[in-house]
Motif scaffolding. Structure first.
Motif, PDB file in Angstrom:
ATOM      1  N   ILE A 235       0.838  -1.190   0.000  1.00 34.50           N
ATOM      2  CA  ILE A 235       0.000   0.000   0.000  1.00 34.50           C
ATOM      3  C   ILE A 235       0.876   1.244   0.000  1.00 34.50           C
ATOM      4  O   ILE A 235       2.052   1.191   0.348  1.00 34.50           O
ATOM      5  N   ARG A 236       0.290   2.352  -0.415  1.00 33.20           N
ATOM      6  CA  ARG A 236       1.021   3.611  -0.433  1.00 33.20           C
ATOM      7  C   ARG A 236       1.149   4.164   0.988  1.00 33.20           C
ATOM      8  O   ARG A 236       0.332   3.877   1.859  1.00 33.20           O
ATOM      9  N   ASN A 237       2.176   4.962   1.162  1.00 32.03           N
ATOM     10  CA  ASN A 237       2.522   5.485   2.489  1.00 32.03           C
ATOM     11  C   ASN A 237       2.848   6.966   2.326  1.00 32.03           C
ATOM     12  O   ASN A 237       3.582   7.341   1.396  1.00 32.03           O
ATOM     13  N   GLN A 238       2.319   7.821   3.195  1.00 32.19           N
ATOM     14  CA  GLN A 238       2.527   9.255   3.034  1.00 32.19           C
ATOM     15  C   GLN A 238       3.994   9.640   3.163  1.00 32.19           C
ATOM     16  O   GLN A 238       4.451  10.583   2.508  1.00 32.19           O
ATOM     17  N   LEU A 239       4.750   8.917   3.979  1.00 35.99           N
ATOM     18  CA  LEU A 239       6.175   9.213   4.087  1.00 35.99           C
ATOM     19  C   LEU A 239       6.874   8.950   2.756  1.00 35.99           C
ATOM     20  O   LEU A 239       7.703   9.739   2.300  1.00 35.99           O
ATOM     21  N   VAL A 240       6.532   7.834   2.103  1.00 35.38           N
ATOM     22  CA  VAL A 240       7.116   7.526   0.798  1.00 35.38           C
ATOM     23  C   VAL A 240       6.678   8.559  -0.237  1.00 35.38           C
ATOM     24  O   VAL A 240       7.491   9.056  -1.032  1.00 35.38           O
ATOM     25  N   HIS A 285       5.738  -2.908  23.387  1.00 37.64           N
ATOM     26  CA  HIS A 285       5.961  -4.166  24.103  1.00 37.64           C
ATOM     27  C   HIS A 285       6.224  -5.314  23.128  1.00 37.64           C
ATOM     28  O   HIS A 285       5.755  -6.446  23.314  1.00 37.64           O
ATOM     29  N   GLY A 286       6.986  -4.999  22.068  1.00 35.22           N
ATOM     30  CA  GLY A 286       7.380  -6.019  21.105  1.00 35.22           C
ATOM     31  C   GLY A 286       6.319  -6.369  20.091  1.00 35.22           C
ATOM     32  O   GLY A 286       6.520  -7.253  19.254  1.00 35.22           O
ATOM     33  N   GLU A 287       5.196  -5.677  20.095  1.00 41.36           N
ATOM     34  CA  GLU A 287       4.091  -6.015  19.190  1.00 41.36           C
ATOM     35  C   GLU A 287       3.826  -4.858  18.235  1.00 41.36           C
ATOM     36  O   GLU A 287       3.713  -3.698  18.660  1.00 41.36           O
ATOM     37  N   ILE A 288       3.730  -5.156  16.931  1.00 42.60           N
ATOM     38  CA  ILE A 288       3.380  -4.146  15.942  1.00 42.60           C
ATOM     39  C   ILE A 288       1.861  -4.080  15.819  1.00 42.60           C
ATOM     40  O   ILE A 288       1.193  -5.096  15.632  1.00 42.60           O
ATOM     41  N   LYS A 289       1.329  -2.890  15.944  1.00 42.24           N
ATOM     42  CA  LYS A 289      -0.116  -2.723  15.850  1.00 42.24           C
ATOM     43  C   LYS A 289      -0.572  -2.862  14.394  1.00 42.24           C
ATOM     44  O   LYS A 289       0.076  -2.353  13.486  1.00 42.24           O
ATOM     45  N   PRO A 290      -1.690  -3.524  14.146  1.00 38.98           N
ATOM     46  CA  PRO A 290      -2.118  -3.778  12.763  1.00 38.98           C
ATOM     47  C   PRO A 290      -2.412  -2.507  11.979  1.00 38.98           C
ATOM     48  O   PRO A 290      -2.295  -2.506  10.756  1.00 38.98           O
ATOM     49  N   TRP A 291      -2.795  -1.420  12.661  1.00 36.49           N
ATOM     50  CA  TRP A 291      -3.130  -0.173  11.968  1.00 36.49           C
ATOM     51  C   TRP A 291      -1.916   0.742  11.805  1.00 36.49           C
ATOM     52  O   TRP A 291      -2.037   1.852  11.315  1.00 36.49           O
ATOM     53  N   ALA A 292      -0.739   0.292  12.210  1.00 41.30           N
ATOM     54  CA  ALA A 292       0.451   1.123  12.153  1.00 41.30           C
ATOM     55  C   ALA A 292       0.874   1.382  10.703  1.00 41.30           C
ATOM     56  O   ALA A 292       0.605   0.574   9.819  1.00 41.30           O
ATOM     57  N   PRO A 293       1.541   2.531  10.444  1.00 38.67           N
ATOM     58  CA  PRO A 293       2.112   2.750   9.110  1.00 38.67           C
ATOM     59  C   PRO A 293       3.174   1.714   8.824  1.00 38.67           C
ATOM     60  O   PRO A 293       3.927   1.315   9.716  1.00 38.67           O
ATOM     61  N   SER A 294       3.223   1.253   7.601  1.00 42.04           N
ATOM     62  CA  SER A 294       4.137   0.167   7.259  1.00 42.04           C
ATOM     63  C   SER A 294       4.597   0.319   5.821  1.00 42.04           C
ATOM     64  O   SER A 294       3.846   0.795   4.967  1.00 42.04           O
ATOM     65  N   LEU A 295       5.839  -0.089   5.544  1.00 47.32           N
ATOM     66  CA  LEU A 295       6.356  -0.049   4.183  1.00 47.32           C
ATOM     67  C   LEU A 295       6.024  -1.315   3.410  1.00 47.32           C
ATOM     68  O   LEU A 295       6.154  -1.346   2.188  1.00 47.32           O
TER      69      LEU A 295
END
Length: 354
Positions: A235-240, A285-295
């Motif tokens: 998916i597209r990312n605003q940072l990119v 706490h070592g867990e990536i949230k599903p709604w987090a921004p991702s590359l």
């Protein structure tokens, strides 16, 4: 002249290609967890280019051509960059800038499209026996797709090669065509990864955008009964999107930073603590949230016969079914190659839970 003035105006105002607003993931693109836990049918670290031919499923693993049963049917001197088949059992194998046609009777034909530069990124065997061919870039090889995106490449093309080997360019100056499917009327539906759009290309070379402003980078697509299935690189990312506008920064990043650490789409979640977006990925706490921004991300789109999105299948930021690079439908099973899963996975045929 008018085009140059338009680009300058868009750049000053932030319009057109210089806008970096991204459509939200809603309506048909509403996130779900449908792809999480999709079973791995076959482990193959470099699996790509799924296709069906004569009732069998084929895929590539680097320079190796194999079947879903694990049988190796071809080994070449270069990595396979595209693959297509038909119901009669014929195959077309993209080998960089050349095509090997394999007839059902075992006959072979090597074709070199008259296009300078990069690799073949998509193939389709058409109903009249012709080949539809996509060249992603005249500047960058298939393995360097991220370079082409960061430099905002627009040198791709689509060709039609007749059974006698005669080639004709149907469209040029495209933003990385990565998927081709023949429509019922004989036109070609082409995915333009860097334009986030689907393009219709007629037999005469006419073009029409049929779906645009996608929230992802569209990749391979296949036509099935009632519509199409479309895979997306990420998916597209605003940072990119913002980074793409900073030309000087991009060139310095590409010259000084290893590609795995670039601010650009990836095909799998980060494997290093040095990777970009560690903080932005919302790890708590070592867990990536599903709604987090991702590359990286996993996304499959179901399109109806009119090429409108019906529903989508997702593997979100915390998932492990990212980098879905190709698709095939065989005996009622929807299969995809996943870089993050390191193999071929079987996907659900309907949308998943929210």
């Amino acid at each position: 002249m008018i085009g140059a003035l338009r680009r300058a105006y868009d750049g000053f105002r932030g319009f057109g290609d210089y806008a970096f607003s991204i459509p939200p993931l809603d309506e048909a693109f509403l996130p779900n967890s449908a792809l999480d836990g999709a079973p791995v049918v076959l482990a193959s670290p470099a699996a790509d280019n799924l296709c069906t031919s004569g009732g069998r499923v084929y895929f590539s693993d680097g320079p190796c051509l194999a079947t879903l049963s694990g049988e190796t049917v071809g080994l070449y001197d270069t990595a396979i960059t595209a693959l297509a088949g038909d119901s009669a059992g014929a195959l077309a194998v993209g080998l960089g800038d050349a095509i090997l046609r394999l007839a059902p009777d075992g006959a072979k034909q090597m074709i070199v499209p008259p296009c300078p530069g990069g690799d073949i990124t998509a193939l389709a065997i058409l109903s009249d026996g012709s080949l539809a061919v996509a060249i992603g870039s005249e500047v960058h090889r298939r393995a360097d797709w991220q370079n082409d995106l960061m430099l905002r490449g627009k040198t791709g093309s689509v060709w039609r090669i007749a059974p006698d080997g005669t080639a004709r360019a149907l469209a040029r100056g495209l933003a990385y065509p990565l998927g081709i499917a023949e429509a019922p009327d004989g036109s070609l539906i082409v995915s333009l990864a860097w334009d986030h759009a689907l393009l219709r290309v007629t037999r005469e070379g006419g073009t029409e955008t049929v779906l645009d402003n996608l929230p992802a980078y569209p990749g391979r697509l296949i036509r099935t009964e009632g519509g199409y299935w479309l895979s997306c690189l990420s998916i597209r990312n605003q940072l990119v999107e913002f980074t793409l506008r900073e030309t000087a920064y991009v060139r310095r990043m590409m010259a000084e930073v290893r590609r795995e650490f670039w601010v650009c789409p990836q095909l799998q979640p980060p494997q290093s603590p040095m990777s970009v977006m560690q903080a932005g990925a919302g790890r708590h706490h070592g867990e990536i949230k599903p709604w987090a921004p991702s590359l990286s991300y996993g996304l499959i789109v179901r399109l109806d016969a009119g090429l409108s999105p019906v529903f989508t299948l997702h593997s979100r930021a915390d998932g492990d079914r990212h980098g879905l690079t190709s698709l095939a439908l065989s005996e009622g099973r929807l299969l995809a190659t996943s870089v993050a899963a390191r193999g071929i996975v079987e996907l659900p045929m309907t949308g998943g839970p929210q």
